[in-house]
Structure formats: C-alpha cells, structure tokens
Design an enzyme around this catalytic site. Sequence first.
Site, short mmCIF file in Angstrom:
data_model
loop_
_atom_site.label_atom_id
_atom_site.label_comp_id
_atom_site.label_asym_id
_atom_site.label_seq_id
_atom_site.Cartn_x
_atom_site.Cartn_y
_atom_site.Cartn_z
N ASP A 255 51.50 40.90 60.57
CA ASP A 255 52.03 39.74 59.88
C ASP A 255 52.88 40.22 58.69
O ASP A 255 52.47 41.15 57.98
CB ASP A 255 50.84 38.89 59.38
CG ASP A 255 51.27 37.55 58.87
OD1 ASP A 255 51.89 36.80 59.64
OD2 ASP A 255 50.99 37.24 57.69
N GLU B 151 56.51 41.31 62.14
CA GLU B 151 57.58 40.49 61.60
C GLU B 151 58.41 41.32 60.62
O GLU B 151 57.87 41.85 59.65
CB GLU B 151 56.99 39.29 60.84
CG GLU B 151 56.25 38.31 61.73
CD GLU B 151 55.67 37.14 60.94
OE1 GLU B 151 55.91 35.99 61.35
OE2 GLU B 151 55.01 37.36 59.91
#
Length: 655
Positions: free
Chosen positions: A330, A359
């Site tokens: 994340d 990400e």
Amino acid sequence: MPANIGNYQEFDKYNYYGGDDLGVTLVDGKTQFRTWSPIADGVYLKVYADGTGSNLVEVLPMERRQSGVWFVEILRDLAGYFYTFVFDFHGNVTETIDIYAKACGVNGVRGAIVDLKQTDPDGWDNTPKPACASPCDAVIYETHVRDFTIDETSGVSFENRGKFLGFCEKTKGFKGVPTGIDHLCELGVTHVQLMPVADYARVDESKPHKAQYNWGYDPLNYNCLEGSYSSDPQDPAARIREFKQLVMALHKKGIGVIMDVVFNHTFYTEESAFHKSFPCYYHRRRNGSFTNGSGCGNETASEHLMMRKFIIDSLKFWVNEYKIDGFRFDLMALHDIETVNIIRDELNKLDPQILMYGEGWTGGESPLPSDKLAFKWNSYSFGRVGLFNDNIRDSIKGGTFNAYERGYVSGNHNAAGTICRALAGCVPHSQLNGHHQESCWAFEPTQAINYCEAHDNNTLWDKLCISVKDESEQMRIRMDKLAAAILMVSQGVPFLQCGQDFLRTKPRVLPEGEQPNDWNIFDENSYNSPDWTNSIKWDRKKQYREVFDYYKELIRLRKSSYLFRMRTKEEVQEHLRFYGQPDGNLLMFSLKNETECFLIAINPYQEQRKFYVPESLWAQDSFRLRLDDQGRSVKTPLKEREFTVEPVSLAVYKK
Ligand code: CA
C-alpha cells in the site's frame, strides 16, 4: 518527549541490531524476550493471564545488552500467557504491546505467547506452494475476507460467513453457480490478493455480532492476524490456525495467496506501539512534527535501519510461517527505493517466485526527496518490483477522479494511443517511439500490473453506469467485456477485483436528506461502508453468467500461449507488431513466434467495422477465429483477407 536523535544515519551506525530474535522465543522449555530501545532508561516485561483485564502474573526488569537490546529469560515455557513491555524514558513510563508480537489477544492490546508449530493444520508441511515462473503468468484477483462470503448468496455456512474459515469452505454455491473458493477455480485465477489480514484497529473484535466493517488499512500489529476474521478472537491461536487453513485450501487448488501490506503508516501515532517503544524513531518528522505522506496522520521511516529491518523481518515471517506467495504494498512510494530493492533481494533468497508490487504513489507530501522514493516515475530504479498501471486503468474507462470522464471502451477514442502502450506492457517499442511517452514507464513487462478496477474508487460497472448512463445495459456490458479483454491481451500482469467478472456494483447508503443523482448512488470509497455496499452478491454471477463466461474464456486464452505473457522487453519488441488502420481508433496487432501467430483486432465503435489480415501474415485458409465478442471459437478458416469485428469488442484470430 521527542528523542533528539539528529542524524539518524550516524545513530543507526552505532545502534543497529541485526539479530533475528527480537520478540518472544520459546527455546528448550524456556521463554526469552528481546526488544530494541537504545535510549530507554529501563524496560520491564509484564506477563498476564489474558489478553485484556486485570490479571497480571508478574513484572520483571529486563537487562540491557549490546546495540540497545533489552533481554529477559524465564525458565519455563510460557505458551498460553500474554505479555507487554513497559518502557521508561527519563521517568515517562509507557506500557505497550511488543512491535514484534506474532500473536495477540483480543483487539491487539497484549502480545500472546503461542507455540506456532502447534497451529499448523494437518497436511500443512506436505502442501506445496503453487509454482509461478514469472509474474506475467499470474492472474491476480483482489478480494476482502469478509466481502467474499458474508452475503447469504455465498452458500457458506452461517457461522463461517465473513471469516477465514468461510473463505476456504466447500460451498453449496448459489442455484447451481459455484461460489467462494470453487468460483476462483472456475474462473481460473492464479493468485488471490487479500485486502489487509494483519491486525487492524477499527473493528472491535470483542463484539463479533455488532455491525462493523473496515477494509483494514488502519494497521495495528504487523505480525499478527486480524481477530475479527477468526472463529474466536479471544483465542490467539485460533486466527493463526484458521488463516493457515485458508492458505492451505488455496494452495491445494493451485492458487497463491498475496497479502496486502500497509507498512507506510501506523494507525496510531503517539499511541502506536512503535512510538511508545522508541519515541520518534520509526516515523518521519520535519521541524519536530510528524509528517503525513500517507494522508492518514503519519508515515513510517523505512530509511531508518531498524524500521527497514522491521519491514523485512515481518515479510520473511509471513513467508516462512504462512507460506505467503506475494505482497502488495500500500502507498509503496512512501518507502525509499533502497529499502524496496533490499526487500526484493531478501524475498529472492527465500523464493524468487514471490510476487512483489505496489502503488507507485503516496497519499500526501513526504519530507524525503522524491527521487529517493518508490514513485512510479522512478520505476527504472526498482525494475524488479511491479507497479499499478494507472495509465491503462484511466485510458480504458476514463480518469478515476472525474466520474463522468469516459475511456477508450466508452467512447473516448483519444485514449487509443495509451492503450497501444499498455498492450505492449508499457515497455519501449520501436513502432511507438515518441508517442505517449508518459505511458512508457515499465523496465520490463513484469513490472506493469494491469487493471481497471480495484477496491478504491467506483467499480468499472458503476463507472460505466455513471459516465455512459444513457446507453443500454447491453451496450455497457459490451464496454465492460472489452475493458477486460484489453487487460487480458496486454503484456504485463493482469489484475481483477473480485466480482468484476459479474459486474460488481457498490450501492451507496444515501444519508437522510440527500437527493439521489447520477453518481451519489454508488459508493466510490467504501472503506467503512456496510456489507450491503461491499459484500459480493453471488446472485449476480447467475444473473450475468454470460459476462462471467467471457472473463473465464479470456483467462483461458491468456494461459494458452506464452505470447500473451512475454517476460522481457526484447521479446515484446520481437513478437508484437502493430498494423496501422485507416482509422487510428481501430487497433490491430499480432503476437507471433516460430510456432504460433495471433492476430488481435479491437473495435471501440458502436457499429461493426472491417479489418484486413496484413499481407505479411496472410496465407489462404490459415486463420481461424479464436475468440469473438461472446468468447467463442470458430473452426472454419477465413477465406478472404477481410473480417468483421462486432461493435465495442475485440476479436482474436489464430493462425
Ligand atoms: Ca484488530
């Protein structure tokens, strides 16, 4: 009481501890505790009989050893007990759970001492991990443990719905349609990406029957499992055993398990176990304040060696103890590039097949220079680590930040150039030189995680319902299927959100007084929305069976040939060739090696269009339709060089 460290590099040089024994170790009937806190004046171990409440058993001072490690040994096996550490910094005394705790009591307040070997389900050691020779061979399917089975249409037994045990239950299905784990096998995905299963903060585990929901991006204890997915959150071993059952059940079906890890921030800041164990060390700060690169109140400092080590130790633990097959990071851009590369090296030592991607963006501004962070635009500096491909996402369906914006499948044909880049895995290709350079970012096709729907933002179906609401449902279904087809014939790593294959929708609960409009009836940020919004409604799989069958055929097509899963930019350059059409929005390309040749034509228009087999490929009676807009194959060969592609669809011919 901020610690005045000043220069962390200098500090780490003298205080780094490289041992792999932090936390609790059970050894020969003894129990050892170690924690790292170089500037503490004293550290105490508290042993409890339970995970909460007044049941203190004993308090023991810990002994200071080298490199800031504190140690105490108890000459008996304390399995079944709970513990905390108490840190004293110049008279400021705080009690906290061990950041290295591998098990915990209800709500993650105290660590639990568990003999992990005793939690292995029968057959655990003999169940191999599925093979995955290259990330490009993966088809990743993202889901949330609770969403997957909480709805009654899941066909899962009432007591297991929404739990680890429900995830791996052999289900009754829904009116003849496979659900749950059987659905994964039917669809043919290779990996399941679970939204956070490590312990998170905002679901009260002591109230299992209360209506509560969270995605889990509010991390509490990184090496513990979330208790609300367990059959008994009060029993620290139950969640461990049951998660292993989940992993084993998927491995037996040949499906890998990817964890979504949230090392970029801690849910609490001053109240986090990290800050209480060593104030200010584990988070980034500027001018004496915590910085907020995550958008969640703080960000961790992966460049500080003991934070970096914590992340690496945690990942190794999940691989070694739980046989995890991959990690999705994340807000990975909050981690420094050096850390990201070291993680890849360390995972390679355990198993080079472990997937690693994340990400390539942050949730706010970080104090670290942006060229040091794992942003997507620095992709070449960590080319072995995958990145979510927001270029293909936005060009397929339109930008996520404007609900009305349309993409290539829904009438915005300006996106065709970016789609070409995505089809080539976002690696350099001589036929695309100079075009849409911003979408040519991948070091290798293995780096491009291709998706057009994930847990964030509107689902693809909802986005279509908003942005092309005047089209018929039939036409929107064609758009949805074309979106999936583009993902599956693109070089790189395809990624789907669970339920995308049967038009997942997230209806929003309208607050009282709010008038419905085009977009507010859909939930675009459902992180704490009720099950009504988030759960997988399996009756839709029956309702939209045709869509599901099409997705299934796409996956079969992709698995059928290496040409859809090329691993290097050199192979893509050699085997993928575009053929210009009179209309630049009609896309055609071939995938060809010595033994196979596919010709793929994409028509984004709402009417049939003609395509021509390129002269260089044409041989009489050699091309057969491999996949049409319904997912069908046709045995009769093409007699003429021209063929028709149905409205808003993709056709695959094979020679
Ligand atoms: Ca929790």
